[in-house]
Structure formats: C-alpha cells, structure tokens
Scaffold this active site. Structure first.
Site, short mmCIF file in Angstrom:
data_model
loop_
_atom_site.label_atom_id
_atom_site.label_comp_id
_atom_site.label_asym_id
_atom_site.label_seq_id
_atom_site.Cartn_x
_atom_site.Cartn_y
_atom_site.Cartn_z
N ASP A 117 -0.29 5.10 0.82
CA ASP A 117 -0.58 6.08 1.88
C ASP A 117 -0.54 5.43 3.26
O ASP A 117 -1.26 4.48 3.55
CB ASP A 117 -1.97 6.69 1.66
CG ASP A 117 -1.96 7.69 0.52
OD1 ASP A 117 -1.13 8.61 0.56
OD2 ASP A 117 -2.79 7.55 -0.39
N ASP A 170 0.87 -1.17 0.00
CA ASP A 170 0.00 0.00 0.00
C ASP A 170 0.92 1.24 0.00
O ASP A 170 2.10 1.13 0.35
CB ASP A 170 -0.86 -0.03 1.28
CG ASP A 170 -1.60 1.26 1.50
OD1 ASP A 170 -2.27 1.73 0.57
OD2 ASP A 170 -1.51 1.80 2.62
C1 XBP Z 1 -5.50 6.03 0.96
C2 XBP Z 1 -6.53 6.96 0.48
C3 XBP Z 1 -6.14 8.02 -0.47
C4 XBP Z 1 -5.47 9.25 0.03
C5 XBP Z 1 -5.65 10.38 -0.91
O1 XBP Z 1 -6.05 4.76 1.22
O2 XBP Z 1 -7.69 6.84 0.80
O3 XBP Z 1 -7.32 8.40 -1.05
O4 XBP Z 1 -5.98 9.58 1.30
O5 XBP Z 1 -5.35 10.10 -2.22
P1 XBP Z 1 -5.13 3.46 1.11
P2 XBP Z 1 -6.33 10.64 -3.39
O6 XBP Z 1 -3.84 3.78 1.80
O7 XBP Z 1 -5.90 2.39 1.84
O8 XBP Z 1 -4.93 3.13 -0.35
O9 XBP Z 1 -6.77 12.02 -3.00
O10 XBP Z 1 -5.49 10.62 -4.62
O11 XBP Z 1 -7.51 9.71 -3.49
MG MG Z 2 -2.98 3.05 3.55
#
Ligand code: XBP
Ligand code: MG
Length: 259
Positions: A21, A19
C-alpha cells in the site's frame, strides 16, 4: 511459498522487499478509502472518510484496527466496535477485490519497470505488507504475476502489524537471509520503522499522504521511482534501478556496521 537465497559475505544486494500500500500501488485515497466508504453505506452507517481524514487515520495500520479505533471514537462500546469492524472489514475487502478485478488499482509509475529490471538482474523479490491476503494476492497476480515474488507475507498471518517488525522478520526467515543483504522499499514512517526494527536498510519513496512524515533512519528518501523531483541522495536523481539500489546498499552505514 518459501525460498532460500544464498547469502555471500560482500554485502551484495540479494533481495528487495516491497511494501504494497502506497509503495507498489497507489491504493489508499482512491482505493481502500472508497471501499471503506461503500461498506459504511451498505451497512446503513452515516460515516464517510474524506481524503484528509483518511490521511490521519492511515497512522493506524491495518484496515480492521483502523475501523475499530474509529468506531470507538464515535462512541461505540469496545466489544460492539470490534464486531462491527470485523463485519465492515470483510465487506470492504470484497469490494476492494472487485476494484482490483476492474483494474482500478494501478501500480505507481516506474514500479513495473523496476520489477522487471530487478528480476532480470537476478535479485530476489519479496513482499511484506500489513494488508489482508484476500486482496494482496489477486492484486500482485494481476499487476506483476504472483510468481515474481519469492515470498509474500501479509497482515493475515502476522499477529502484530507495522511498525512492529514481525512482517519483515518473517520475510527474512522465509528467504533465509540476513537483514544486511536485503533492502526494504517503503512509503511511510510506520513501514520504515518496521524495516529498521528488523535490521533491514530501508529506502522511502514518498506519496501524497506520507511526504511530510519523519523518515529519520532511512537510507534515502525520494518522491518517485523514476525521475524524482526530490531526493536526499544525489545518486538517485534518475530514480531507482538495480544499479542505484546495489550501490546504495554497498555504501550504506547499516551494511558497514553489520558483520
Ligand atoms: C497499509 C495498511 C493497510 C491498508 C488496508 O500499511 O495499513 O491496512 O490500509 O488494508 P502498510 P487492509 O503499507 O504499511 O503495510 O484493510 O487489508 O488491512
Ligand atoms: Mg505502505
């Protein structure tokens, strides 16, 4: 980008799927949140997300979905909320790209070392994220080199975001790999559910925002890639290495029950 990994029959670790973020990078509190707030300000809107409120909002994956839900809660009618969210999200994405180019989005401690060690060990690396491709690619390229990953699946090409398994299923399909030869590394309950729903054993490395979430079904939970102060598995007290990941997968109940 698409690569074929030859599976064997001994439940060897063939690929690690990361993953982005909260896992590869500390991107939420001082990254996305800041960019969202700058987009609100530039649009002349009064909204600002503080650290705590943003933590609650993170339960909704995907920045655009998060914005839409928030704007509806502020009383914007659904159609207006969707249009405004699209406009704000485009601006936020551009601002977040600028932050990446300025070097303001760091990898989590221990991640660059782990990636180098896994690559040297011949393990395929991939990414499955719900983030937007327009910032995911420049970020991965800047921090690790895009070629480090056999494939990168983002929220841009996936119709249903985590906790739906779509991003992980697409990653497995591109790698041509059965789920029990892969290991997912996530930071959140939404991510864990997505990986498990795709049949992939999943390890969770928690952070400030996710440390109190429910990680039932995780292979193990620890609070840092290197020298964690909390871990559910005594084999991981030194943190994650190719050796500890390989051992973990071999001993995993998920792999033992798989064919
Ligand atoms: C991460 C997210 C992302 C970021 C923002 O979830 O939800 O949407 O917060 O990115 P995970 P965007 O780590 O579970 O993938 O604004 O590009 O959507
Ligand atoms: Mg995440």
């Amino acid at each position: 980008m698409s690569t074929t990994v030859s599976p064997d029959t001994s439940h060897q670790l063939a690929a690690v799927i990361f993953d982005v973020d909260g896992t590869l990078v500390d991107s939420e509190r001082d990254g996305h949140r800041v960019a969202f707030n700058a987009a609100f300000a530039a649009a002349g809107l009064p909204y600002r997300w503080d650290v705590e409120e943003y933590g609650q909002l993170l339960h909704i994956t995907g920045g655009r979905r998060r914005l839409t839900a928030f704007l509806e809660r502020q009383g914007h009618p659904p159609q207006e909320a969707a249009a405004l969210a699209a406009q704000l999200h485009a601006d936020k994405t551009a601002r977040f790209r600028d932050m990446i180019n300025q070097g303001r989005i760091p990898p989590r401690p221990g991640v660059p070392e782990l990636i180098t060690e896994l690559t040297d060990a011949g393990i395929t690396l991939a990414v499955a994220t719900t983030g937007t491709r327009d910032w995911v690619e420049p970020l991965l390229d800047r921090l690790f080199g895009l070629d480090t990953f056999a494939t990168v699946v983002t929220g841009t090409e996936i119709p249903t975001l985590k906790p739906d398994p779509a991003a992980y299923l697409e990653t497995l399909a591109r790698l041509n790999l059965p789920p029990y030869h892969a290991l997912a590394i996530e930071d959140s309950a939404n991510g864990l559910q997505a990986a498990r729903a795709a049949g992939i054993p999943c390890l969770v490395v928690t952070n400030h925002y996710t440390q109190d979430q429910d990680f039932t079904g995780a292979l193990a939970v620890l609070n840092s890639f290197r020298n964690p102060t909390h871990t559910t598995d005594p084999h991981l007290t030194q943190g994650l290495t190719p050796h500890t990941l390989t051992t973990l997968l071999k001993n995993s109940p998920h792999t033992r029950t798989n064919p």
